[in-house]
Design a protein around this motif. Sequence first.
Motif, PDB file in Angstrom:
ATOM      1  N   ASN A 178       0.808  -1.235   0.000  1.00 29.90           N
ATOM      2  CA  ASN A 178       0.000   0.000   0.000  1.00 29.90           C
ATOM      3  C   ASN A 178       0.833   1.273   0.000  1.00 29.90           C
ATOM      4  OD1 ASN A 178      -2.665  -1.311   0.153  1.00 29.90           O
ATOM      5  ND2 ASN A 178      -1.980  -1.972   2.185  1.00 29.90           N
ATOM      6  N   TYR A 207      -2.708   3.399   7.027  1.00 37.53           N
ATOM      7  CA  TYR A 207      -2.306   1.998   7.072  1.00 37.53           C
ATOM      8  C   TYR A 207      -1.361   1.750   8.236  1.00 37.53           C
ATOM      9  CZ  TYR A 207      -4.336   1.429   2.441  1.00 37.53           C
ATOM     10  OH  TYR A 207      -5.209   1.387   1.384  1.00 37.53           O
ATOM     11  N   ASP A 215      -5.541  -1.768   7.239  1.00 42.06           N
ATOM     12  CA  ASP A 215      -6.192  -0.459   7.174  1.00 42.06           C
ATOM     13  C   ASP A 215      -6.549  -0.012   8.588  1.00 42.06           C
ATOM     14  OD1 ASP A 215      -7.695   1.779   6.522  1.00 42.06           O
ATOM     15  OD2 ASP A 215      -9.506   0.617   6.135  1.00 42.06           O
TER      16      ASP A 215
END
Length: 314
Positions: A178, A207, A215
């Motif tokens: 991410n 994150y 998350d």
Amino acid sequence: MYSAKDIDNCASDPCPFDGQVCVDFTDAYACICPPGTGSCATDFVFHNVVEQDKCYHFSKFPWTHQDAVANCAEIGGQQPDMKEPREHQWIVEYLQTEIGTSSWTALKTPPPSLVQSYASAPFAQPQWIVPDVYGPFDLCVMLDSTNNYTGKYVACTERYGFICTTAAAPCSPNVCQNGGNCTFCFSGFGAYSSFGSFFQCACPSGYTGTFCDADIDECLSSPCQHGGTCHDQIDSYSCQCGLGYAGDSCEIDQDLCAIYPCPDPLVCVETGDFISCHLPHPMARLAPARCGPSSCPTGWTCQEAGRDAYSCIP
């Protein structure tokens, strides 16, 4: 054309300690302990941390100064020389709050220089002194946990933990997800490096986790007020507000009578989460206030209260 098949070097679960993460490379693997991993032996053996683009390894193993220097070199680092005041202060603060034991530094006294006063030309090295630089008369410097981690000269053969440092380097490959940035520290692969090597992911907003794979649930702090329903989003949240409330966190108490006015000539009164429509006193006997098709907002229930008023209940 022959193409070599990439072998998963972590398939055999080679890492020796619980909590260590195996990272597979083309021809090798690394057993690394993410910072803050409680089950990775870090709580009682060592601490690893990245500070100002430098990696620090704080070992609690009781080594001699000679062994500490060797083990530090084995994992690709060196002991800090404590010359920079900011680094010195940060190291001492970290030792005080996280480590709690005395630690070797890079400082060390040179071998003693002894002369014989009766000789016309002194020997360069008296025969009764061991020529090893870690001979019995050498003194090394450690940060004394019993005295606010002030530097103290002690025999190099005494045993304390040690500090090791090296420049932070980007991981190859970047194992962070991410959009996280991976920093790898202490590249040695000797026997001790299974303890020392580690990586750290700097995660983007929203994150968390070892690999930035989780998350962050922004709804955990219950940001929606007045009974609003929270919906988690990436690095944000949205609130579904109850009747009569508005705003990003449902913090605005709205006037229901301004939103849902009563038909003329009825007067609106807000009571909790519903409204009442009633006739003004001088008109109370002129016409009854009755429920009709347009008396209340669509979907609300109309409930009459005698001749002069009715309530609209959502």
